[in-house]
Write a protein that holds these residues in place. Structure first.
Motif, PDB file in Angstrom:
ATOM      1  N   TYR A   1       6.298  -1.931  12.586  1.00  0.00           N
ATOM      2  CA  TYR A   1       4.707  -2.149  13.173  1.00  0.00           C
ATOM      3  C   TYR A   1       4.003  -2.721  12.514  1.00  0.00           C
ATOM      4  CZ  TYR A   1       7.086   2.382  10.729  1.00  0.00           C
ATOM      5  OH  TYR A   1       7.879   3.224  10.349  1.00  0.00           O
ATOM      6  N   CYS A   2       4.622  -4.145  12.650  1.00  0.00           N
ATOM      7  CA  CYS A   2       3.278  -5.081  12.933  1.00  0.00           C
ATOM      8  C   CYS A   2       3.172  -5.567  13.872  1.00  0.00           C
ATOM      9  CB  CYS A   2       3.638  -5.829  11.749  1.00  0.00           C
ATOM     10  SG  CYS A   2       3.325  -5.213   9.788  1.00  0.00           S
ATOM     11  N   SER A   3       2.101  -6.317  13.871  1.00  0.00           N
ATOM     12  CA  SER A   3       2.180  -6.769  15.948  1.00  0.00           C
ATOM     13  C   SER A   3       2.855  -8.425  15.261  1.00  0.00           C
ATOM     14  CB  SER A   3       0.495  -7.984  15.453  1.00  0.00           C
ATOM     15  OG  SER A   3      -0.298  -6.984  16.268  1.00  0.00           O
ATOM     16  N   ARG A   4       2.695  -8.941  14.272  1.00  0.00           N
ATOM     17  CA  ARG A   4       3.880 -10.321  14.188  1.00  0.00           C
ATOM     18  C   ARG A   4       3.796  -9.889  12.173  1.00  0.00           C
ATOM     19  NH1 ARG A   4       0.988 -16.109  14.005  1.00  0.00           N
ATOM     20  NH2 ARG A   4      -0.682 -14.634  13.655  1.00  0.00           N
TER      21      ARG A   4
ATOM     22  N   TRP B   1       0.641   4.544   7.959  1.00  0.00           N
ATOM     23  CA  TRP B   1       0.531   3.360   8.985  1.00  0.00           C
ATOM     24  C   TRP B   1      -0.312   3.542  10.786  1.00  0.00           C
ATOM     25  CZ3 TRP B   1       1.571  -1.524  10.192  1.00  0.00           C
ATOM     26  CH2 TRP B   1       2.206  -2.078   8.519  1.00  0.00           C
ATOM     27  N   ASP B   2      -0.205   5.066  10.693  1.00  0.00           N
ATOM     28  CA  ASP B   2      -1.316   5.529  12.102  1.00  0.00           C
ATOM     29  C   ASP B   2      -2.817   5.744  11.935  1.00  0.00           C
ATOM     30  OD1 ASP B   2       0.993   6.821  12.644  1.00  0.00           O
ATOM     31  OD2 ASP B   2       0.673   9.063  12.469  1.00  0.00           O
TER      32      ASP B   2
ATOM     33  N   ASP C   1       6.832   8.786   0.145  1.00  0.00           N
ATOM     34  CA  ASP C   1       7.977   9.214   0.783  1.00  0.00           C
ATOM     35  C   ASP C   1       7.292   9.193   2.049  1.00  0.00           C
ATOM     36  OD1 ASP C   1       6.561  12.130   2.298  1.00  0.00           O
ATOM     37  OD2 ASP C   1       5.603  11.827   0.937  1.00  0.00           O
ATOM     38  N   PRO C   2       8.964   8.751   3.138  1.00  0.00           N
ATOM     39  CA  PRO C   2       8.367   8.593   4.711  1.00  0.00           C
ATOM     40  C   PRO C   2       7.893   8.495   5.684  1.00  0.00           C
ATOM     41  CG  PRO C   2      10.760   8.299   3.680  1.00  0.00           C
ATOM     42  CD  PRO C   2       9.972   9.146   2.346  1.00  0.00           C
ATOM     43  N   ILE C   3       7.121  10.101   5.455  1.00  0.00           N
ATOM     44  CA  ILE C   3       6.537  11.188   6.362  1.00  0.00           C
ATOM     45  C   ILE C   3       4.972  10.468   6.058  1.00  0.00           C
ATOM     46  CG2 ILE C   3       4.900  13.184   7.127  1.00  0.00           C
ATOM     47  CD1 ILE C   3       8.330  14.599   6.308  1.00  0.00           C
ATOM     48  N   THR C   4       5.056  10.293   4.683  1.00  0.00           N
ATOM     49  CA  THR C   4       3.208  10.141   3.886  1.00  0.00           C
ATOM     50  C   THR C   4       3.433   8.278   4.680  1.00  0.00           C
ATOM     51  OG1 THR C   4       3.606  11.515   2.304  1.00  0.00           O
ATOM     52  CG2 THR C   4       1.666   9.442   1.623  1.00  0.00           C
ATOM     53  N   ARG C   5       4.406   7.393   4.882  1.00  0.00           N
ATOM     54  CA  ARG C   5       3.769   6.177   4.730  1.00  0.00           C
ATOM     55  C   ARG C   5       4.137   6.587   6.175  1.00  0.00           C
ATOM     56  NH1 ARG C   5       9.573   3.103   3.417  1.00  0.00           N
ATOM     57  NH2 ARG C   5       9.022   2.037   4.399  1.00  0.00           N
ATOM     58  N   ARG C   6       4.728   7.042   7.131  1.00  0.00           N
ATOM     59  CA  ARG C   6       4.417   6.829   8.142  1.00  0.00           C
ATOM     60  C   ARG C   6       2.703   7.215   8.506  1.00  0.00           C
ATOM     61  NH1 ARG C   6       5.289   4.400  13.059  1.00  0.00           N
ATOM     62  NH2 ARG C   6       3.381   4.199  13.474  1.00  0.00           N
ATOM     63  N   GLN C   7       2.845   8.471   8.113  1.00  0.00           N
ATOM     64  CA  GLN C   7       0.945   8.532   8.386  1.00  0.00           C
ATOM     65  C   GLN C   7      -0.289   7.336   8.186  1.00  0.00           C
ATOM     66  OE1 GLN C   7       0.535  12.463   5.945  1.00  0.00           O
ATOM     67  NE2 GLN C   7       1.286  13.314   7.803  1.00  0.00           N
TER      68      GLN C   7
ATOM     69  N   PRO D   1       0.801  -1.401  -0.496  1.00  0.00           N
ATOM     70  CA  PRO D   1      -0.365   0.072   0.085  1.00  0.00           C
ATOM     71  C   PRO D   1       0.716   1.316   0.136  1.00  0.00           C
ATOM     72  CG  PRO D   1      -0.067  -0.820   2.074  1.00  0.00           C
ATOM     73  CD  PRO D   1       0.314  -2.073   1.826  1.00  0.00           C
ATOM     74  N   THR D   2       2.289   1.037   0.296  1.00  0.00           N
ATOM     75  CA  THR D   2       3.123   2.809   0.642  1.00  0.00           C
ATOM     76  C   THR D   2       4.130   2.119  -0.816  1.00  0.00           C
ATOM     77  OG1 THR D   2       4.239   1.404   2.116  1.00  0.00           O
ATOM     78  CG2 THR D   2       2.243   2.449   2.802  1.00  0.00           C
ATOM     79  N   GLY D   3       3.848   1.524  -1.997  1.00  0.00           N
ATOM     80  CA  GLY D   3       4.907   1.968  -2.725  1.00  0.00           C
ATOM     81  C   GLY D   3       4.599   3.230  -3.566  1.00  0.00           C
TER      82      GLY D   3
END
Length: 246
Positions: free
Chosen positions: A202-205, A177-178, A169-175, A164-166
């Motif tokens: 960022y994943c549980s497993r 994941w929020d 940018d890194p900032i948008t990727r972090r948003q 989904p984040t392909g």
């Protein structure tokens, strides 16, 4: 299988002629978990996901998604999941509002519910000024966040996110994941494929795919401890290149 698991997979296999794309994979995913399905391009991630989404019939093995069988109940699976692909999620020549309304209809929402959801998402994503703009005019990061919101517009039990984040940018990727965390907090199970190893944190497993097989499955912390490394990228290198002397 235990009812607490929203996905159950046992020896699931997909062959294309003599080529084995997915080779007897087995795992379970409990409700509300963020389950990372990681591996290099060509490892079998997308093929496995397509089987779980009811888009491709397995060659052998068993699996259920949201309580439905991947062989016999593919239509029920499609109604109870959300799906977002990096390659195709939104119609570029429709506006933001038109995309939300269209997909709301596809997912079976009433006209009144679609109107309510459209207003809610526009407010949530703070895109009031862009609601009548064509999707193709929006920045990629906006598109990805909108696509995710639309994928869970019908409040599914589980959402599948394929890379989904392909390209963002890194900032948008972090948003982004929020937003995933917020969905998981509402007990939406998130099944996400990615080749960004930092996203494994960022994943549980996570399940690490190598050549169609699950080479490792555990929490990021446990995997790093098991392999004696500091990052998930180092875990991946050890799994993907076990014969390397580097």
């Amino acid at each position: 299988m235990d009812d607490k698991y929203i996905i159950t997979v046992k020896d699931l296999t997909k062959k294309f002629g003599s080529f084995i794309a997915v080779d007897k994979i087995s795992f379970e995913v409990p409700a509300g978990e963020i389950f990372g399905f990681l591996g290099a391009n060509g490892a079998g991630k997308t093929t496995a996901m397509r089987m779980l989404c009811g888009l491709s019939i397995p060659s052998s093995g068993t699996a259920t998604v949201a309580g439905f069988d991947v062989y016999k109940q593919t239509e029920q699976i499609k109604k109870n999941i959300g799906y977002m692909s990096q390659k195709f999620s939104l119609y570029e020549d429709l506006t933001v509002k038109e995309n939300i309304d269209f997909y709301g209809g596809v997912y079976g929402l009433s006209k009144e519910k679609r109107k309510e959801k459209t207003e809610f998402l526009i407010d949530l994503l703070k895109i009031e000024d862009a609601k009548n703009k064509l999707i193709k005019s929006l920045p990629l990061g906006w598109k990805q966040k909108l696509a995710f919101s639309i994928a869970i517009i019908h409040e599914p039990k589980i959402v599948f996110l394929d890379e989904p984040t392909g390209g963002v940018d890194p900032i948008t990727r972090r948003q982004f994941w929020d937003m995933i965390y917020e969905a998981a907090d509402r007990n939406v199970t998130v099944f996400v494929t990615t080749h960004y190893m930092d996203e494994a944190e960022y994943c549980s497993r996570i399940s690490m795919m190598v050549d169609g097989r699950i080479a490792a499955l555990d929490t990021p912390g446990n995997l790093k401890k098991q392999f004696g490394v500091e990052t998930m990228h180092e875990v991946f290198v050890k799994l993907a290149r076990p014969q390397s002397n580097e």
